[in-house]
Design an enzyme around this catalytic site. Structure first.
Site, PDB file in Angstrom:
ATOM      1  N   SER A 184      46.368  89.041  50.275  1.00  0.00           N
ATOM      2  CA  SER A 184      45.182  88.862  49.896  1.00  0.00           C
ATOM      3  C   SER A 184      44.013  88.677  50.814  1.00  0.00           C
ATOM      4  O   SER A 184      43.774  89.587  51.476  1.00  0.00           O
ATOM      5  CB  SER A 184      45.158  87.243  49.091  1.00  0.00           C
ATOM      6  OG  SER A 184      44.160  87.099  48.211  1.00  0.00           O
ATOM      7  N   ASP A 351      44.778  92.602  39.130  1.00  0.00           N
ATOM      8  CA  ASP A 351      46.033  91.714  39.433  1.00  0.00           C
ATOM      9  C   ASP A 351      45.923  90.234  38.786  1.00  0.00           C
ATOM     10  O   ASP A 351      46.833  89.641  39.347  1.00  0.00           O
ATOM     11  CB  ASP A 351      46.567  91.708  40.882  1.00  0.00           C
ATOM     12  CG  ASP A 351      45.458  90.849  41.765  1.00  0.00           C
ATOM     13  OD1 ASP A 351      44.516  90.465  41.357  1.00  0.00           O
ATOM     14  OD2 ASP A 351      45.907  91.112  42.754  1.00  0.00           O
ATOM     15  N   HIS A 384      48.630  88.759  41.265  1.00  0.00           N
ATOM     16  CA  HIS A 384      48.120  88.547  42.425  1.00  0.00           C
ATOM     17  C   HIS A 384      49.266  87.939  43.551  1.00  0.00           C
ATOM     18  O   HIS A 384      49.629  88.372  44.508  1.00  0.00           O
ATOM     19  CB  HIS A 384      46.761  87.928  42.628  1.00  0.00           C
ATOM     20  CG  HIS A 384      46.049  87.742  43.850  1.00  0.00           C
ATOM     21  ND1 HIS A 384      45.484  88.884  44.502  1.00  0.00           N
ATOM     22  CD2 HIS A 384      45.914  86.860  44.738  1.00  0.00           C
ATOM     23  CE1 HIS A 384      45.005  88.491  45.704  1.00  0.00           C
ATOM     24  NE2 HIS A 384      45.107  87.216  45.824  1.00  0.00           N
TER      25      HIS A 384
END
Length: 403
Positions: A184, A351, A384
């Protein structure tokens, strides 16, 4: 004779296994936003309530169930918010914030320091230790103050610490080049390090590969909810406006807004819709003005713009990301909702957190660094945060570091 043969076989097997472990690239983990514990130390004159401390030694602020409890959360918000004056960010006076456990994995495996109820990188760390990796030697982490944008991390010396840690890992693992695995926000945070801090000579010597998981290369529309109406991030007892109070002060939330790049985002399709006006990612000044929070645009404008260019890292790179998960694409505010009420969220592909156009933006590196491999791979149905727990993803990373 049989015993001797058995011993020789056992020694040979041990030698083969040891050679595989030694040959495997050491792994350095760089977590994402909210992705490691934070501590605070207080020496100040003001507190919002009489039950809030003004002086303390280091204590956990993220994540601490006690700190997020009703009433006490006001103390947490007051201590972890940032100030913005004269175009610069700073902590509140008398407050220090640090990311504990640099070089170790403990503070990224679980986000709560006491009860280990909130796992993050735990599955990833467990996976690699089962395949011969040793925590603190061949498997380490570089936690950071994830409130800060990359330029601010540079100012506080984070990248010097990362560089020294990579060099130490290289030496401690028989001069074996290191693989940086990020998640991320950790991905653009590391890209800044690779493109703005270290030399090509250094990268060629010390790094085997860069493996960004769920890289937020061009921002995410979901981030806009944080600065417009607030996003509690699923934390119980925290409402949107309480979350917004903190999120509007945090540089990271502005850094992760969709980048004003015509190749990625449409100049005609709105990302925010209100009864009065529609806003694209090129209308930020008007958006903040209409939110009655014009300083937000100033907070946004002082942040680094290197993601607009998205310079190639010039390291062998594997961009892995989740795909085909409904992801916020448009925030719709009905009459009377904007900006203080959570919007209706329309979705597109991504995602679940980051839009597919942003996740896949690293494809431009294929042409920019033809002498160093760049591979993109989407994992359908993986979210994610699932990118650091999904077995198929972890197996794919294992293939990279052991190849």
């Amino acid at each position: 004779m049989l015993l001797r043969s058995t011993n020789i076989f056992a020694l040979s097997l041990f030698a083969v296994c040891w050679s595989i472990i030694v040959a495997s690239s050491p792994i350095l983990i760089v977590p994402g936003v909210l992705g490691n514990q934070l501590q605070a130390k207080l020496n100040k004159d003001y507190a919002p309530h009489e039950w809030c401390s003004t002086h303390s030694d280091w204590y956990t602020v993220w994540v601490s169930v006690e700190q997020l409890a009703p009433y006490v959360i006001d103390c947490f918000l007051n201590n972890t918010r940032m100030l913005f004056n004269d175009g610069k960010y700073s902590n509140c006076e008398g407050v220090q914030i640090r990311a504990p456990g640099f070089g170790n994995t403990d503070t990224v495996e679980h986000l709560d320091a006491e009860d280990f109820l909130i796992p993050y990188m735990h599955d990833l760390v467990e996976f690699f230790t089962k395949h011969g990796y040793v925590k603190g030697v061949s498997l380490r982490a570089a936690p950071y103050d994830w409130r800060l944008s990359p330029d601010l991390l540079h100012q506080v010396g984070y990248y010097d610490d990362v560089q020294n840690l990579v060099e130490t890992m290289y030496k401690d693992n028989n001069n074996t080049s290191v693989t940086i695995v990020t998640h991320s926000l950790g991905s653009p945070t590391t890209l800044y390090f690779l493109t703005q801090v270290v030399s090509q000579e250094w990268k060629d010597k010390y790094l085997k590969a860069f493996v960004p998981l769920s890289g937020v290369w061009k921002g995410a529309i979901k981030t806009l909810t944080s600065v417009i109406s607030g996003n509690p991030e699923g934390i119980p007892l925290v409402n949107s406006l309480t979350a917004r109070y903190l999120q509007r002060t945090t540089p990271t939330n502005y850094f992760l807004m969709p980048v004003t790049d015509h190749k990625i985002w449409s100049s005609t399709d709105p990302v925010v819709v209100t009864p009065e006006r529609n806003y694209t990612v090129f209308d930020y000044q008007a958006l903040f003005n209409d939110m009655k929070y014009p300083v937000g645009y100033s907070q946004y404008k002082v942040l680094p713009t290197f993601l607009t260019e998205l310079a190639a890292p010039h390291v062998t790179t594997y961009c892995y990301y989740g795909a085909q998960v409904p992801t916020p694409s448009t925030l719709v505010y009905k009459e009377g909702q904007f900006p203080d009420t959570p919007p209706t969220i329309l979705t597109g592909n991504g995602d679940g957190t980051v839009n597919d156009a942003s996740l896949e933006a690293c494809s431009v590196w294929k042409a920019a660094q033809q002498s160093r491999h760049v591979k993109l791979r989407g994992f359908p149905g993986v979210s994610h945060f699932g990118m650091v727990t999904n077995n198929d993803v972890l197996q794919a990373v294992l293939e990279i570091v052991t190849n």
